[in-house]
Scaffold this motif. Sequence first.
Motif, PDB file in Angstrom:
ATOM      1  N   ARG A 183      38.809 -33.821  25.295  1.00  0.00           N
ATOM      2  CA  ARG A 183      40.215 -32.785  25.100  1.00  0.00           C
ATOM      3  C   ARG A 183      40.327 -31.938  25.695  1.00  0.00           C
ATOM      4  NH1 ARG A 183      43.556 -35.716  20.901  1.00  0.00           N
ATOM      5  NH2 ARG A 183      43.743 -37.892  21.138  1.00  0.00           N
ATOM      6  N   GLY A 184      39.242 -30.740  25.387  1.00  0.00           N
ATOM      7  CA  GLY A 184      39.290 -29.876  26.436  1.00  0.00           C
ATOM      8  C   GLY A 184      38.205 -28.454  25.522  1.00  0.00           C
ATOM      9  N   PRO A 185      38.602 -27.788  25.571  1.00  0.00           N
ATOM     10  CA  PRO A 185      37.753 -26.745  24.555  1.00  0.00           C
ATOM     11  C   PRO A 185      38.223 -26.378  23.715  1.00  0.00           C
ATOM     12  CG  PRO A 185      38.719 -25.457  26.689  1.00  0.00           C
ATOM     13  CD  PRO A 185      38.642 -27.218  26.972  1.00  0.00           C
ATOM     14  N   ILE A 186      37.211 -26.368  22.486  1.00  0.00           N
ATOM     15  CA  ILE A 186      37.639 -25.928  21.084  1.00  0.00           C
ATOM     16  C   ILE A 186      38.707 -24.468  21.394  1.00  0.00           C
ATOM     17  CG2 ILE A 186      37.326 -25.626  18.895  1.00  0.00           C
ATOM     18  CD1 ILE A 186      35.356 -27.964  19.072  1.00  0.00           C
ATOM     19  N   PRO A 187      39.544 -24.180  20.206  1.00  0.00           N
ATOM     20  CA  PRO A 187      39.615 -22.423  20.822  1.00  0.00           C
ATOM     21  C   PRO A 187      39.245 -21.746  20.209  1.00  0.00           C
ATOM     22  CG  PRO A 187      42.092 -23.846  20.490  1.00  0.00           C
ATOM     23  CD  PRO A 187      40.505 -24.923  20.244  1.00  0.00           C
ATOM     24  N   GLU A 188      38.097 -20.681  20.451  1.00  0.00           N
ATOM     25  CA  GLU A 188      37.079 -19.119  19.541  1.00  0.00           C
ATOM     26  C   GLU A 188      38.059 -19.567  17.853  1.00  0.00           C
ATOM     27  OE1 GLU A 188      35.509 -15.522  20.127  1.00  0.00           O
ATOM     28  OE2 GLU A 188      36.854 -16.113  22.228  1.00  0.00           O
ATOM     29  N   GLY A 189      37.002 -19.712  17.422  1.00  0.00           N
ATOM     30  CA  GLY A 189      36.991 -18.858  16.049  1.00  0.00           C
ATOM     31  C   GLY A 189      38.223 -20.779  14.865  1.00  0.00           C
ATOM     32  N   MET A 190      38.412 -21.054  16.076  1.00  0.00           N
ATOM     33  CA  MET A 190      38.797 -22.784  15.080  1.00  0.00           C
ATOM     34  C   MET A 190      37.388 -23.945  14.776  1.00  0.00           C
ATOM     35  SD  MET A 190      41.398 -21.582  14.656  1.00  0.00           S
ATOM     36  CE  MET A 190      42.543 -22.820  14.443  1.00  0.00           C
ATOM     37  N   GLU A 191      37.997 -24.238  13.787  1.00  0.00           N
ATOM     38  CA  GLU A 191      37.134 -25.538  13.434  1.00  0.00           C
ATOM     39  C   GLU A 191      38.125 -27.058  14.124  1.00  0.00           C
ATOM     40  OE1 GLU A 191      35.293 -25.115   9.935  1.00  0.00           O
ATOM     41  OE2 GLU A 191      34.624 -23.178  10.474  1.00  0.00           O
ATOM     42  N   LEU A 207      40.244 -36.255  14.236  1.00  0.00           N
ATOM     43  CA  LEU A 207      40.015 -35.189  14.593  1.00  0.00           C
ATOM     44  C   LEU A 207      41.331 -33.681  14.902  1.00  0.00           C
ATOM     45  CD1 LEU A 207      36.912 -34.423  16.463  1.00  0.00           C
ATOM     46  CD2 LEU A 207      37.026 -34.768  14.048  1.00  0.00           C
ATOM     47  N   GLU A 208      41.323 -32.768  13.953  1.00  0.00           N
ATOM     48  CA  GLU A 208      42.553 -32.001  14.042  1.00  0.00           C
ATOM     49  C   GLU A 208      41.783 -30.468  14.115  1.00  0.00           C
ATOM     50  OE1 GLU A 208      46.608 -30.379  10.726  1.00  0.00           O
ATOM     51  OE2 GLU A 208      44.484 -31.813  10.320  1.00  0.00           O
ATOM     52  N   VAL A 209      42.647 -29.664  14.876  1.00  0.00           N
ATOM     53  CA  VAL A 209      42.088 -28.277  15.016  1.00  0.00           C
ATOM     54  C   VAL A 209      42.355 -27.380  14.037  1.00  0.00           C
ATOM     55  CG1 VAL A 209      41.564 -26.093  16.323  1.00  0.00           C
ATOM     56  CG2 VAL A 209      41.640 -28.342  17.890  1.00  0.00           C
ATOM     57  N   VAL A 210      41.718 -26.675  12.881  1.00  0.00           N
ATOM     58  CA  VAL A 210      42.267 -25.670  12.040  1.00  0.00           C
ATOM     59  C   VAL A 210      41.414 -24.729  12.016  1.00  0.00           C
ATOM     60  CG1 VAL A 210      42.969 -28.171  10.886  1.00  0.00           C
ATOM     61  CG2 VAL A 210      40.400 -27.652  10.890  1.00  0.00           C
ATOM     62  N   THR A 211      41.385 -23.237  11.051  1.00  0.00           N
ATOM     63  CA  THR A 211      40.974 -22.540  10.626  1.00  0.00           C
ATOM     64  C   THR A 211      39.244 -22.942   9.574  1.00  0.00           C
ATOM     65  OG1 THR A 211      42.167 -22.100   9.489  1.00  0.00           O
ATOM     66  CG2 THR A 211      42.568 -21.120  11.138  1.00  0.00           C
ATOM     67  N   HIS A 212      38.960 -21.521   9.650  1.00  0.00           N
ATOM     68  CA  HIS A 212      37.714 -22.507   8.577  1.00  0.00           C
ATOM     69  C   HIS A 212      38.593 -22.236   7.153  1.00  0.00           C
ATOM     70  CE1 HIS A 212      33.925 -21.910   7.024  1.00  0.00           C
ATOM     71  NE2 HIS A 212      34.212 -21.383   5.928  1.00  0.00           N
ATOM     72  N   ALA A 213      39.578 -21.610   6.899  1.00  0.00           N
ATOM     73  CA  ALA A 213      39.524 -21.585   5.150  1.00  0.00           C
ATOM     74  C   ALA A 213      40.885 -22.750   5.815  1.00  0.00           C
ATOM     75  CB  ALA A 213      41.581 -20.192   5.128  1.00  0.00           C
ATOM     76  N   GLU A 214      41.504 -23.547   6.457  1.00  0.00           N
ATOM     77  CA  GLU A 214      42.289 -24.764   6.042  1.00  0.00           C
ATOM     78  C   GLU A 214      41.103 -25.721   6.033  1.00  0.00           C
ATOM     79  OE1 GLU A 214      46.123 -24.383   8.375  1.00  0.00           O
ATOM     80  OE2 GLU A 214      44.911 -24.755   9.387  1.00  0.00           O
ATOM     81  N   ALA A 217      39.765 -26.392   2.255  1.00  0.00           N
ATOM     82  CA  ALA A 217      40.470 -26.822   1.559  1.00  0.00           C
ATOM     83  C   ALA A 217      40.690 -28.133   2.149  1.00  0.00           C
ATOM     84  CB  ALA A 217      41.846 -25.627   2.211  1.00  0.00           C
ATOM     85  N   TYR A 218      40.671 -28.525   3.082  1.00  0.00           N
ATOM     86  CA  TYR A 218      40.224 -29.720   2.948  1.00  0.00           C
ATOM     87  C   TYR A 218      38.849 -30.324   2.169  1.00  0.00           C
ATOM     88  CZ  TYR A 218      44.184 -30.493   6.507  1.00  0.00           C
ATOM     89  OH  TYR A 218      45.290 -30.039   6.657  1.00  0.00           O
ATOM     90  N   ALA A 219      37.398 -29.422   2.031  1.00  0.00           N
ATOM     91  CA  ALA A 219      36.421 -30.186   1.769  1.00  0.00           C
ATOM     92  C   ALA A 219      36.189 -30.170   0.042  1.00  0.00           C
ATOM     93  CB  ALA A 219      35.511 -29.910   1.968  1.00  0.00           C
ATOM     94  N   ARG A 220      37.077 -29.549   0.206  1.00  0.00           N
ATOM     95  CA  ARG A 220      37.742 -29.021  -1.816  1.00  0.00           C
ATOM     96  C   ARG A 220      38.069 -30.004  -2.777  1.00  0.00           C
ATOM     97  NH1 ARG A 220      39.944 -23.266  -3.527  1.00  0.00           N
ATOM     98  NH2 ARG A 220      37.903 -22.242  -1.945  1.00  0.00           N
ATOM     99  N   LYS A 221      37.602 -30.880  -3.163  1.00  0.00           N
ATOM    100  CA  LYS A 221      37.912 -32.205  -3.900  1.00  0.00           C
ATOM    101  C   LYS A 221      39.012 -31.764  -5.003  1.00  0.00           C
ATOM    102  CE  LYS A 221      33.466 -34.460  -3.814  1.00  0.00           C
ATOM    103  NZ  LYS A 221      32.326 -34.884  -4.554  1.00  0.00           N
ATOM    104  N   THR A 222      40.181 -32.562  -5.078  1.00  0.00           N
ATOM    105  CA  THR A 222      41.209 -32.561  -5.695  1.00  0.00           C
ATOM    106  C   THR A 222      41.353 -32.823  -7.241  1.00  0.00           C
ATOM    107  OG1 THR A 222      42.806 -34.272  -4.920  1.00  0.00           O
ATOM    108  CG2 THR A 222      43.223 -32.379  -3.765  1.00  0.00           C
ATOM    109  N   HIS A 223      40.149 -34.114  -7.234  1.00  0.00           N
ATOM    110  CA  HIS A 223      39.811 -35.059  -8.423  1.00  0.00           C
ATOM    111  C   HIS A 223      38.664 -35.349  -8.456  1.00  0.00           C
ATOM    112  CE1 HIS A 223      44.421 -36.174  -7.960  1.00  0.00           C
ATOM    113  NE2 HIS A 223      44.367 -36.262  -8.795  1.00  0.00           N
ATOM    114  N   CYS A 224      37.884 -34.736  -9.545  1.00  0.00           N
ATOM    115  CA  CYS A 224      36.431 -35.145 -10.204  1.00  0.00           C
ATOM    116  C   CYS A 224      35.373 -36.943  -9.954  1.00  0.00           C
ATOM    117  CB  CYS A 224      36.352 -34.725 -11.621  1.00  0.00           C
ATOM    118  SG  CYS A 224      36.856 -36.280 -12.649  1.00  0.00           S
ATOM    119  N   LYS A 225      34.830 -36.970  -9.640  1.00  0.00           N
ATOM    120  CA  LYS A 225      34.464 -38.343  -9.917  1.00  0.00           C
ATOM    121  C   LYS A 225      35.128 -39.597 -10.688  1.00  0.00           C
ATOM    122  CE  LYS A 225      30.015 -38.345 -12.229  1.00  0.00           C
ATOM    123  NZ  LYS A 225      28.135 -38.215 -12.700  1.00  0.00           N
TER     124      LYS A 225
END
Length: 268
Positions: A183-191, A207-214, A217-225
């Motif tokens: 797809r080409g280079p990843i923009p600087e500072g993006m993940e 995959l999706e290009v997002v900021t570190h904060a985003e 936020a995706y990595a945070r679980k919305t529910h416990c086990k």
Amino acid sequence: MGTCWRFTGTTTPYGRIAKAQDSYTHRLGWKLLRGPIPEGMELHHRCGVHACWNPDHLEVVTHAENRAFDRKATCKHGHWLVGENLRIDPQTGIRSCRACLRENQRRYRAAASRSPASRGRPGRPPGPLRTDLERLFDRTVLGPTHPELGTCWLFTGPAGPYGRLDKSRSERATHRLGWTLLRGPIPEGMELHHRCGVRVCWNPDHLEVVTHAENSAYARKTHCKRGHPLSGDNLRIDPRTGGRRCRACNAATQQAFRKRVPRPHEKK
């Protein structure tokens, strides 16, 4: 000399009987069948089998004679370790074969003279080096299929937890490398965020290009086990670590502990 009497117990490489007066089987056998061994003398295995204790295969010798017998007369390739062919390391005293050293040096020079593109790896035919994309596909299998995203491309090599093509910098993580190649280079500072949730997947459609904060936020679980929502009154933030805890699960754990371990005033 006759047949060897091989001891089938512990050998190091000589046979040994742990609780015997003389633990070495060849020395013990000699004492029992031939008498005591003269002080300062040793037994040499004429048959060359260290686990053998047949006294007909043993000979009383001095320590210097025993060491001389142990010395190899030839190297593993059959060259005699005598005269000009014998090299003794001045630091360690190790005896080596000059003919074998010359052959090893000749092979090393021949390998170094070849071009890097034609060397290849041991066991592979010489040829051009493979590209990173070819190496990725060689170590990829198809994984689960998602209705909206399609099939995962699972990297089967090292992963921790993201796949890695080698031990170099983080840009060599398989999902970042695959995105850059296709797809080409990843923009600087993006993940890159894994929409499929499978970290060893490097399918760019997942995959999706997002900021570190985003991405955090995706990595945070919305529910416990156990399915309780990690929000509102049910969410507890640990003041020391900042970890997110489920109050319902914590209350159930404490209740179960009290049932197992009653309080002192509740004991009978």
